[in-house]
Design a protein around this motif. Structure first.
Motif, PDB file in Angstrom:
ATOM      1  N   ARG A  49     -18.893  30.106  29.941  1.00 50.73           N
ATOM      2  CA  ARG A  49     -18.169  29.035  29.889  1.00 50.73           C
ATOM      3  C   ARG A  49     -19.275  28.406  30.790  1.00 50.73           C
ATOM      4  N   ARG A  50     -20.236  28.861  30.559  1.00 58.49           N
ATOM      5  CA  ARG A  50     -22.220  27.888  30.899  1.00 58.49           C
ATOM      6  C   ARG A  50     -22.373  27.625  30.457  1.00 58.49           C
ATOM      7  N   PHE A  83     -22.656  18.625  23.400  1.00 54.76           N
ATOM      8  CA  PHE A  83     -21.486  19.249  23.860  1.00 54.76           C
ATOM      9  C   PHE A  83     -21.089  17.471  23.796  1.00 54.76           C
ATOM     10  N   ARG A  84     -21.399  17.047  25.125  1.00 52.59           N
ATOM     11  CA  ARG A  84     -20.760  15.604  25.164  1.00 52.59           C
ATOM     12  C   ARG A  84     -20.409  14.893  24.132  1.00 52.59           C
ATOM     13  N   GLU A  85     -21.408  14.705  23.045  1.00 46.59           N
ATOM     14  CA  GLU A  85     -21.188  13.740  22.462  1.00 46.59           C
ATOM     15  C   GLU A  85     -20.036  14.112  21.719  1.00 46.59           C
ATOM     16  N   THR A 105     -15.253  18.707  19.879  1.00 48.96           N
ATOM     17  CA  THR A 105     -16.895  19.491  20.144  1.00 48.96           C
ATOM     18  C   THR A 105     -17.007  20.280  19.505  1.00 48.96           C
ATOM     19  N   TYR A 106     -17.909  21.299  19.498  1.00 45.88           N
ATOM     20  CA  TYR A 106     -18.414  22.264  19.112  1.00 45.88           C
ATOM     21  C   TYR A 106     -18.101  23.195  20.395  1.00 45.88           C
ATOM     22  N   ASP A 107     -17.472  24.592  19.915  1.00 45.48           N
ATOM     23  CA  ASP A 107     -17.467  25.552  20.093  1.00 45.48           C
ATOM     24  C   ASP A 107     -18.232  27.063  19.879  1.00 45.48           C
ATOM     25  N   TRP A 122     -28.284  27.049  16.757  1.00 45.52           N
ATOM     26  CA  TRP A 122     -26.757  26.108  16.073  1.00 45.52           C
ATOM     27  C   TRP A 122     -26.368  25.746  17.146  1.00 45.52           C
ATOM     28  N   LEU A 123     -25.395  24.244  17.647  1.00 45.63           N
ATOM     29  CA  LEU A 123     -24.522  24.121  17.862  1.00 45.63           C
ATOM     30  C   LEU A 123     -23.127  24.368  16.994  1.00 45.63           C
ATOM     31  N   SER A 124     -21.559  24.802  17.037  1.00 44.21           N
ATOM     32  CA  SER A 124     -20.808  24.952  15.720  1.00 44.21           C
ATOM     33  C   SER A 124     -19.636  24.262  15.986  1.00 44.21           C
ATOM     34  N   GLY A 125     -18.547  23.582  15.166  1.00 43.49           N
ATOM     35  CA  GLY A 125     -17.491  24.344  15.906  1.00 43.49           C
ATOM     36  C   GLY A 125     -16.648  22.551  14.945  1.00 43.49           C
ATOM     37  N   ASN A 126     -16.064  22.902  14.144  1.00 46.99           N
ATOM     38  CA  ASN A 126     -14.655  22.796  13.019  1.00 46.99           C
ATOM     39  C   ASN A 126     -15.680  21.861  12.205  1.00 46.99           C
ATOM     40  N   HIS A 127     -16.465  22.172  10.978  1.00 46.57           N
ATOM     41  CA  HIS A 127     -17.240  21.782  10.075  1.00 46.57           C
ATOM     42  C   HIS A 127     -18.354  20.749  10.423  1.00 46.57           C
TER      43      HIS A 127
END
Length: 313
Positions: A49-50, A83-85, A105-107, A122-127
């Protein structure tokens, strides 16, 4: 954890920690990577969570017959900003059947290891996938009996590497390595950015690109659901696999990395400050395509792309 498909790796031990060096989670120790540079690897149930500030990761690269360790800080503020964008995604249809756009956002954090000690996060999430940073690993020695789940004391370190190389590296990759060696530096070439866009040259003037889903060779990906966003130039790495939405039809095109790098570099050398168009020229009923890369008055027809599928109509 991911790696180029031809050059698999396996995690020995790895952790993500916060700015106080307290553990957030482990890096998935889930066997040999099976994906590729452009896709996420196995999740292996890790989570936190951090926002991580540091990566300490040791892994084995089977094609190189080496263990590597990266022990480096991560750009915490950049990760938090991304994350915020977030990005816009399609939500559930409303009572009228319209599909609203919602904030997403990314997860996931994906870590890729390529030959030569290249490590990318990388940050990844939902394509959607966005590069966070590029790090450098250093070669280290790890006793293979501390890596193996069951030590084999009658096996040398060299025999371990030879055996794993024989099992995990494909015959085609073995042949390529024997002929040309490992293409060190290729994955940094993938990170080169060019200012370009996709353009449709339809036989029906009413047709246009209404949206697309792109995966780039550098591992980044995104969905654009607005024709205005598609029409805008922006710095991006070379495209790998792009799904195009047209007014009536849809098409998926795979681009060749060597050809795209060569063509883009040639045009940028001739016109250093000018944007580039990748022009799609469909045939009747979209049964075939021509693809031309254009900058100013110079046009180069692509020859190595593949139309994977066409549907709709």
């Amino acid at each position: 954890m991911s790696a180029p498909k031809e050059y698999p790796v396996e995690v020995h031990i790895g952790v993500l920690t916060d700015d106080k060096k307290e553990l957030i989670c482990g890096v998935p120790k889930a066997g040999v990577t099976t994906g590729s540079w452009q896709y996420d690897g196995v999740e292996a149930g890790q989570g936190g969570r951090r926002i991580p500030s540091h990566l300490d990761l040791t892994y084995v690269s089977y094609a190189e017959k080496k263990f590597w360790r990266v022990n480096a800080d991560l750009p915490k503020e950049k990760i938090l900003q991304l994350f915020r964008e977030g990005f816009m995604v399609e939500g559930n249809p409303d009572s009228t059947g319209e599909i609203p756009l919602e904030e997403g956002t990314y997860d996931e954090i994906t870590i890729g290891a390529a030959p030569g000690g290249v490590v990318v996060a990388w940050l990844s999430g939902n394509h959607h996938r966005k590069e966070v940073c590029r790090l450098k690993a250093e070669e280290i020695f790890v006793d293979k009996n501390k890596f193996r789940p069951h030590p084999q004391y009658d096996e040398t370190q060299e025999q371990f590497f030879d055996k794993k190389y024989a099992i995990n590296i494909s015959d085609s990759t073995k042949t390529a390595i024997a002929k040309n060696g490992i293409p060190f530096g290729l994955w940094d070439r993938y990170r080169e950015k060019y200012n370009y866009r996709f353009v449709l040259a339809p036989y029906d003037s009413k047709d246009k690109i209404t949206g697309l889903y792109r995966i780039n060779y550098n591992g980044e990906s995104e969905i654009l659901m607005d024709a205005k966003l598609v029409a805008a130039y922006k710095p991006d790495s070379i495209p790998y696999d792009v799904n195009f939405d047209f007014t009536k039809y849809n098409a998926e095109i795979i681009f060749n990395d060597a050809e795209m790098l060569q063509v883009f570099d040639k045009l940028r050398k001739s016109f250093p400050e000018q944007p580039i168009d990748i022009v799609l020229v469909p045939g009747f009923m979209y049964n075939d395509f021509k693809v031309v890369v254009q900058c100013k008055d110079k046009k180069i027809a692509l020859e190595k792309f593949k139309v994977k599928r066409v549907w709709g109509g």
